[in-house]
Structures are given as C-alpha cells and as structure tokens.
Design a protein around this motif. Structure first.
Motif, PDB file in Angstrom:
ATOM      1  N   LEU A  54     104.217 -24.850  -2.569  1.00 51.11           N
ATOM      2  CA  LEU A  54     105.734 -24.897  -2.667  1.00 51.11           C
ATOM      3  C   LEU A  54     105.547 -25.803  -3.904  1.00 51.11           C
ATOM      4  CD1 LEU A  54     108.740 -25.146  -2.477  1.00 51.11           C
ATOM      5  CD2 LEU A  54     108.229 -26.926  -0.543  1.00 51.11           C
ATOM      6  N   VAL A  55     104.698 -26.874  -3.780  1.00 53.11           N
ATOM      7  CA  VAL A  55     104.578 -27.907  -5.265  1.00 53.11           C
ATOM      8  C   VAL A  55     104.240 -27.217  -6.180  1.00 53.11           C
ATOM      9  CG1 VAL A  55     103.296 -29.923  -6.009  1.00 53.11           C
ATOM     10  CG2 VAL A  55     104.286 -29.950  -3.531  1.00 53.11           C
ATOM     11  N   ALA A  84     108.059 -24.066   4.317  1.00 54.54           N
ATOM     12  CA  ALA A  84     108.216 -23.943   2.522  1.00 54.54           C
ATOM     13  C   ALA A  84     108.890 -22.819   2.396  1.00 54.54           C
ATOM     14  CB  ALA A  84     106.829 -24.248   2.241  1.00 54.54           C
ATOM     15  N   TYR A 121     102.717 -26.295   1.820  1.00 52.00           N
ATOM     16  CA  TYR A 121     103.335 -27.086   0.861  1.00 52.00           C
ATOM     17  C   TYR A 121     102.735 -27.287  -0.416  1.00 52.00           C
ATOM     18  CZ  TYR A 121     105.956 -28.349   4.988  1.00 52.00           C
ATOM     19  OH  TYR A 121     106.803 -28.187   6.371  1.00 52.00           O
ATOM     20  N   ALA A 159     109.577 -32.606  -1.962  1.00 52.01           N
ATOM     21  CA  ALA A 159     108.522 -31.993  -1.474  1.00 52.01           C
ATOM     22  C   ALA A 159     107.671 -32.705  -0.292  1.00 52.01           C
ATOM     23  CB  ALA A 159     107.423 -31.351  -2.304  1.00 52.01           C
ATOM     24  N   LEU A 204     116.540 -30.375  -4.913  1.00 52.95           N
ATOM     25  CA  LEU A 204     115.378 -29.963  -5.528  1.00 52.95           C
ATOM     26  C   LEU A 204     115.722 -29.460  -6.755  1.00 52.95           C
ATOM     27  CD1 LEU A 204     112.880 -28.232  -2.918  1.00 52.95           C
ATOM     28  CD2 LEU A 204     112.407 -30.072  -4.325  1.00 52.95           C
TER      29      LEU A 204
END
Length: 659
Positions: free
Chosen positions: A353-354, A283, A350, A273, A257
C-alpha cells in the motif's frame, strides 16, 4: 419452527416481485401472454441474481391452473393452486431441477432423456431445469443435443449458467438466451429496506449502502450479509457495526490519503498508512475505497454538479475535485487499480500500500518538478540559495549526454591527429553548434546515431542568421578537426568528461557551387499546349482517365485542331512512345474528352517528339524547384560557415529535396 433465512423467505414468487431484471420479465411476460413459447431457455449471469427464481416462476406460469382449477398458461400465476404451491416447495413431480455441478456425466443426461419420453403426470408441461449447465461434460451435452433441439411438445428445458463461454455453440444455438444483469447498489438497498421493514428491524441508511456495495450486484449475497449483520448487531443494523463486520475502510481515511497526495506531503501519507496498520484496516479495502472516491471525483471534474447532492457519499468528492487536476485524478485512479493486483506480490499488504501511494509522488505535479531527496552538489554545479545543488538545464544535460556518447576512443587517424594537438583552433559558436550535429552524423556508414532524434541544443535559441526556407542537408564526411573541435566548442567545459584536444584545421576552402541539375530539353509553350494541359489536369483530378490512358494524355502534345467536319473537330496529338499510340488507348481518351467537353470530336494520334506536353511542363517545374532549393542551401550563411571551417566538408549531391 426453524428459522428461514431471508434469501429463501423473500424469494420472488411471481414476475411482479422480481427486482432489477425488468428486461427479462418483460420478454417472458409478453411471450406468455401471446402464447409464443420456446422449447429451451438459457439464463446467464453472476450468482444470486435470480436465474433459479425465474425458472421456477416460468414453471408456475406454464402449469398454473388458477384458483378455480380451470386456468391456463398465464404470466401471473395465482400462487394458491397445487402446481404453484408445490413448485415453491420444490416437490412438484413434473418440475425437475438438476445440479450439473454434481450430476454432470452422460449417465445423468441419458436418465433425463428417458424421463422426457413420458408425458407429464399431473401438470400441463414437464420442465427440466439444469443449473450450472456449463459444468456438463461434452458427452453429456452431445447426448442432449437432439432432445434439446426437438423436444416433445409437453417438455420445456431451462438451463442456467454463470459462465456461458464454456457452453457448446451447438447448445447456445438451440436456446433462447437471457442475460440477467448485476443489480445496481441503489436497487439492492431499496429492496433491503423493504425486507427489513417487513421484518420490523431498524437499519441506518449508511448500513444499507455498505451492504448493497458489498453484495456487488447479487441480491442473494445482500440478503445473506443482512442476516449476518442482524446477528452481529443484535437485531439492529448500524453503520459502524456493519463496517466493522465487513472490514470496510471508512471513506474519511481515503479522503485524508488523497488530500495528502494532492498536497505532495509524503510524511502525511506515511502517517496515514501507519494509522491504517495500527487500526487493522484492510489495505485492499483502502485502495478500493480510494478508487470509488477517485471515480466520483473524475465525474465531478468532467461534469460539475452531476453527482447526487442528496447522497452523503458525494460530499467528499465534491470537496476533493478542485485539489487534483483531471489528468492527475486519472493517473492516481489507474495506480490504485493496478496496486490492488500488486498487493499479493509485496512483502506484506501495508508495504505494498505504501509503495502504491509513494508511486504517485514520484510524478511531478502540473507545472512543477517532482520532489527529489537532497543530494550533494555535483562537481561544477552551482549551489542554490539553500545550499542545494541546482538541476542542470535540459540543454546542458542533452549536451552532456552527447559528449558521453561521442567521446569514446575511436581508432581512427583523425582522432590520433586530434589527440596529438595541444592548441585548439577557435570555432565560431553558431557554426560549432551546427557542426556538432552534422559532422558526427557522417562518421558512421550505419546511419545516424540514436541521439539524432533528440532536440538540438539550439532549438530554443534565437537564430543568428535568417533560417533557410528548405530543409538543411547533412554535411559530408568529417575531417580530422571535425568531431573533437566541434564537440569541445559546443559543450561547456564542466560537462565534458574526456576533453580531446582538436587538431589544427587546414585553411578554409572556397565553397563549392551547387551540383548541376540534369538538363531538361527546352520547352516551347504554345496556346494549344496551355489548353491541353488545363484539360488533362481536369481529367486527372476527376479520375476520368487512369493507367495508360492517363499516361497517353500526359505525354501527348496537342499539335493542331482542325475545323469541325462531319465527325466533329479533329484533334491531332503528337506522341513519341509507340506503346501509347495503340488505338484502344486513343479511343478511351477520346470518349473521356467527349464526356468532359460535351462535344463531338475525334482524336488523331501521330508519331513525333512532343515539344509541349503536360509531362514536359511538370518536369520543367520540378527542375526549377530543385534549382531554387539548391541555391537556397548554397547561399545559407550557416552552410557557408561550416564549409569554410572544414576542409573536406561538402554538400552531398542529391541530398537536397525541395519542400
């Protein structure tokens, strides 16, 4: 025989077995060896770091009788006498542990006070240990205060808490406080390796690192997780099994990442992701592993070679450190830490997280511009080689913003005349650019508009004429041709949203001469005046004279110096103001002069108008600087151009200040 968990089986029995609390062990050991015993101890710190264990060891040290039954207070309990064995088994009659989480009222406190009045039954000391003491009620604390401050000589109090901030200050002041610290991951890993060696259980180094980090400084948590990992792995501790049990994200995911973010590859970030989602990885765990990796990267960037080369976890940060600038590493680290708190607010973890990862891509890399999605070319903009619209220059954007702010309709006669005119009068470019700022700035009595703080569009261009040495003043009120003509001439046509035809400018008027400076009385310099001015300047710089004494020296003229007599030289000062001729001020000035010159002299202050004083000299110098500054502004070609283009433009009197 039933199984005993590792946390209880390997609880430390003496100070030598204590791990990670050397500062507490050292202090207690020396106190026991020197018989300097306090009546109340307070142990603070997070859970599972040894507060209860230290309390039990201290109780054994106070009541140990040795292997032969004749021992006394010691820092090394034998572990075989009755007191040691019964305290370890939690059945010693003179050692009482009270859980304040469930026994927190005043009734329990009164029961302790009543039991404190009786001497020990079998031991040397009675020890009352109150765990989670911060949960006691205020009434219970108040009931214990007197006994806690002056207990009987055979009674010792031991309090343990995870939140000392909730303890009453009156209780804290009566206790000897020790703060037990969370243990380092390496310390926890070494202890786990020793325990597993005694249990004859094989363990990978990677598994021990994961367990020691997950414990977060708590040895009890580490041993409990080790029990769980042994059961999960069927008697073995392997890194993959421990990672799956803990739900920890592999460092390789965090590494990929960060590599994608460093390359500004948004597609690769989204793919990583999605891979985390498909594998069911956490996450928050991903962001935590990224934060740990970024912290190691920052260390490597700040101090190359500082990371432990023997640690396999430091290989990734050493490889990633050159791929991000130090400031970008700090920025991403802050975003990751902040993003962990935002995950609970997102539609799902998620998605949060993105968004945290894409937030970093919104910032431009060092020396470049942030990636922007393709958009249709704006009217009037030139297309680049690939057909995409080129971004306007900062100067053009700044000029466009100025037009938007200044082109709103204003109901003024000047604007009406400007709107009725069809033929703009040409204005020299340099003068127009300068007039755009100067004329619009004077169109309101409420002060300069907000965009006056922005950099002018000509800031990066070469000046058309030599710049003046003093600050350029604001120009007077704008004329009918002021704002419209100046703005239309200074801003490109493509960026003007509402062009307003300017009114014809009147004939240029001759430039007005600079405003006269208030005349200053003629100054007649004398040799005595030079001597006095130099001496006063030295006294002021050395802070030898202050307030009215300094004012007396500044306003006085040294008119004469009579030869030395019995009392030394006589200095005659001419002073105009009567208040400054007070004898007390003259005496203080005379004392300062004697100290400065290291000579005997006497001051004689007479009334009169001084012709050469330090204050008159300062006034003359200030007037000369003002005159030169006004002359510079008056002779400036750009100022002359503006004055010639706008009939009512003028230099505001008093607006020029010398640099």
């Amino acid at each position: 025989m039933s199984y005993v968990v590792l946390a209880r089986k390997y609880r430390s029995r003496n100070f030598e077995e204590m791990v990670g609390q050397d500062h507490v062990v050292r202090a207690l050991t020396h106190a026991l060896e020197q018989q300097r015993l306090h009546h109340a101890y307070l142990f603070t710190g997070t859970r599972g770091i040894g507060k209860t264990t230290v309390s039990r060891i201290l109780a054994k040290c106070l009541n140990c009788t040795g292997t032969d039954g004749t021992g006394g207070i010691t820092a090394t309990p034998c572990g075989v006498c009755t007191a040691c064995r019964e305290i370890d088994a939690d059945r010693y009659i003179d050692y009482t542990e009270l859980d304040a989480a469930s026994n927190r009222g005043i009734d329990e406190a009164r029961d302790l006070i009543e039991r404190a009045s009786y001497k020990p039954s079998v031991g040397r000391f009675k020890v009352f240990m109150i765990d989670e003491a911060h949960q006691l009620t205020k009434d219970a604390f108040n009931a214990l205060l007197k006994t806690l401050e002056e207990p009987p000589e055979y009674l010792k109090f031991v309090l343990a808490t995870t939140d000392p901030e909730k303890m009453l200050p009156t209780v804290l002041s009566r206790c000897l406080q020790f703060n037990l610290r969370p243990m380092a991951p390496q310390t926890v890993a070494d202890h786990l390796r020793d325990v597993l060696g005694r249990e004859q259980i094989a363990a990978d180094d990677g598994a021990l690192r994961l367990l020691s980090r997950a414990a977060r400084g708590s040895m009890r948590d580490a041993l409990s997780l080790t029990d769980q990992a042994i059961a999960y792995g069927g008697g073995r501790l392997e890194e993959a099994a421990v990672r799956a049990m803990l739900g920890t994200v592999d460092r390789r995911h965090a590494q990929r990442l960060i590599e994608s973010l460093a390359a500004r590859d948004g597609r690769a970030v989204l793919e990583q992701a999605e891979a985390l989602r498909s594998q069911g990885l956490s996450a928050p765990g991903t962001l935590e592993e990224m934060a740990r990796l970024l912290q190691h990267m920052a260390v490597e960037q700040a101090v190359p070679g500082a990371l432990d080369a023997a640690d396999p976890d430091t290989e990734a940060p050493r490889l990633l450190a050159p791929q991000l600038a130090p400031d970008e590493t700090q920025l991403l680290y802050s975003m990751v830490l902040q993003g962990r708190a935002e995950l609970s607010l997102a539609p799902d973890e998620y998605a949060g997280l993105v968004m945290v990862l894409l937030r970093f891509l919104a910032f431009p890399p060092a020396g470049g511009a942030a990636a922007r999605p393709p958009a249709a070319a704006a009217p009037g903009s030139a297309a680049g080689p690939a057909g995409t619209a080129s971004a306007p220059s900062p100067s053009a954007a700044l000029q466009a913003r100025r037009v938007e702010r200044t082109s709103a309709p204003v109901d003024t006669p000047a604007r009406a005349r400007a709107a009725a005119t069809d033929h703009p009068r040409p204005v020299p470019p340099v003068a127009a650019e300068r007039a755009t700022l100067a004329v619009v700035a004077t169109s309101s009595d409420d002060g300069p508009p907000p965009w006056m703080d922005e950099a002018p569009p000509w800031a990066d261009e070469a000046p058309a004429a030599p710049a003046p040495t003093a600050a350029r003043p604001a120009v007077g009120e704008g004329s009918a041709a002021g704002p419209a003509a100046a703005v239309q001439a200074a801003v490109p046509a493509a960026s003007v949203h509402r062009p307003v035809p300017p009114a014809p400018a009147p004939e240029p008027s001759p430039a007005a001469p600079p405003a006269p400076v208030a005349p200053v009385a003629s100054l007649r310099r004398t040799p005595l005046g030079d001597r006095w001015a130099e001496l006063v300047a030295a006294l002021v710089a050395g802070n030898a004279i202050q307030a009215l004494v300094r004012e007396l020296a500044m306003q006085a003229e040294l008119a004469a110096v009579d030869p030395a007599g019995e009392g030394g030289e006589v200095w005659r000062l001419v002073v105009e103001r009567e208040t400054l001729r007070a004898p007390g001020l003259a005496d203080k000035l005379q004392a300062a002069l004697r100290t400065r010159l290291d000579a005997t002299l006497r001051l004689e202050v007479v009334a009169g108008v001084p012709a050469d004083s330090p204050a008159r000299r300062d006034a003359e110098a200030a007037a000369e600087r003002q005159r030169q500054a006004e002359q510079i502004i008056h002779d400036d070609p750009l100022v002359q151009a503006v004055l010639s283009q706008f009939a009512t433009a003028r230099i505001v009197p008093g607006s020029i200040r010398p640099a």
